[in-house]
Design a protein around this motif. Structure first.
Motif, short mmCIF file in Angstrom:
data_model
loop_
_atom_site.label_atom_id
_atom_site.label_comp_id
_atom_site.label_asym_id
_atom_site.label_seq_id
_atom_site.Cartn_x
_atom_site.Cartn_y
_atom_site.Cartn_z
N ASN A 32 -14.93 11.27 -5.52
CA ASN A 32 -16.08 11.03 -4.97
C ASN A 32 -16.21 9.98 -4.35
O ASN A 32 -16.03 8.53 -4.90
CB ASN A 32 -17.28 10.99 -5.95
N MET A 33 -16.14 9.77 -3.02
CA MET A 33 -15.86 8.49 -2.27
C MET A 33 -17.22 7.79 -2.30
O MET A 33 -18.75 8.35 -2.01
CB MET A 33 -15.73 8.73 -0.53
N GLY A 39 -21.51 3.84 5.72
CA GLY A 39 -21.55 5.47 5.46
C GLY A 39 -19.92 5.79 5.38
O GLY A 39 -19.04 5.14 5.59
N GLN A 40 -19.77 7.10 5.08
CA GLN A 40 -18.32 7.62 4.99
C GLN A 40 -18.39 8.88 5.59
O GLN A 40 -19.60 9.47 5.64
CB GLN A 40 -17.91 7.90 3.50
N GLY A 52 -5.22 19.36 0.67
CA GLY A 52 -6.40 18.73 0.67
C GLY A 52 -7.56 19.15 1.16
O GLY A 52 -7.52 19.93 2.29
N TYR A 53 -8.79 18.65 0.94
CA TYR A 53 -10.02 19.20 1.35
C TYR A 53 -10.97 18.04 1.57
O TYR A 53 -11.21 17.42 0.71
CB TYR A 53 -10.53 20.37 0.57
N LEU A 54 -11.72 18.15 2.54
CA LEU A 54 -12.49 17.06 3.16
C LEU A 54 -13.91 17.69 2.77
O LEU A 54 -14.19 18.49 3.82
CB LEU A 54 -12.34 16.18 4.37
N ILE A 55 -14.74 17.31 2.11
CA ILE A 55 -16.07 18.09 1.81
C ILE A 55 -17.24 17.05 1.81
O ILE A 55 -17.27 16.17 1.19
CB ILE A 55 -15.81 18.67 0.57
N ASP A 56 -18.24 17.43 2.35
CA ASP A 56 -19.59 16.88 2.31
C ASP A 56 -20.58 17.61 1.58
O ASP A 56 -20.55 18.80 1.89
CB ASP A 56 -19.92 16.39 3.76
N THR A 76 -16.61 13.66 13.76
CA THR A 76 -15.57 13.10 14.10
C THR A 76 -14.36 13.03 13.20
O THR A 76 -13.26 13.60 13.32
CB THR A 76 -15.81 11.65 14.56
N ALA A 77 -14.42 12.78 12.10
CA ALA A 77 -13.58 12.71 10.79
C ALA A 77 -13.08 14.09 10.52
O ALA A 77 -11.93 14.22 10.24
CB ALA A 77 -14.02 11.75 9.74
#
Length: 151
Positions: A32-33, A39-40, A52-56, A76-77
């Protein structure tokens, strides 16, 4: 208004931690970032089977997800993340019944570009894959599911 924003933030933070815990229970490494003033680009980075997974994570009040909640830095990210050869960026959308649905960034951006301002629970369920099913998929199945929505 500040009180409502604070409550919403607490609800969101609780969901992010709950989400990470659930992934960990299903064999993922999940981080958990921490929220910063700047912001992230996402709430969670998760890895399983070398992918890897980038999840919001978003809690959908009234079972509706406003596409304006996709922030520019997230777009963007997540786009850059995918261009670097990673799995497409994901949104974990929690509905009022407690169900969580995984949806790729790409189709959400396509809807926003087409002038759609929000999606309801029915559309979320149609576009997404329920978290309980998503965590059980093998890596190649997660990739196949991704291509259904992103190609």
């Amino acid at each position: 208004m500040k009180v409502v924003a604070k409550v919403n933030k607490l609800v969101g933070n609780h969901f992010e931690q709950e989400f990470c815990d659930y992934l960990a229970e299903h064999g993922f490494w999940a981080h958990n970032m921490a929220q910063t003033a700047a912001g992230q680009p996402a709430d969670v980075v998760a890895v399983k089977d070398g992918i890897g997974y980038l999840i919001d994570c978003k809690v959908c009040e009234n079972d509706r997800f406003r596409l304006s909640r996709i922030e520019e830095n997230q777009e963007t990210a997540m786009t850059r993340w995918e261009l670097c050869g990673n799995f497409p960026g994901l949104f974990a959308l929690k509905l009022t019944d407690g169900s969580v649905w995984m949806i790729h960034l790409g189709p959400l951006l396509a809807l926003r570009t087409a002038g759609v301002s929000s999606i309801n629970a029915e559309k979320i369920r149609m576009m997404g894959l329920e978290l309980e099913r998503w965590v059980k998929l093998k890596p190649h199945d997660r990739d196949s599911w991704s291509k259904t929505f992103c190609d």
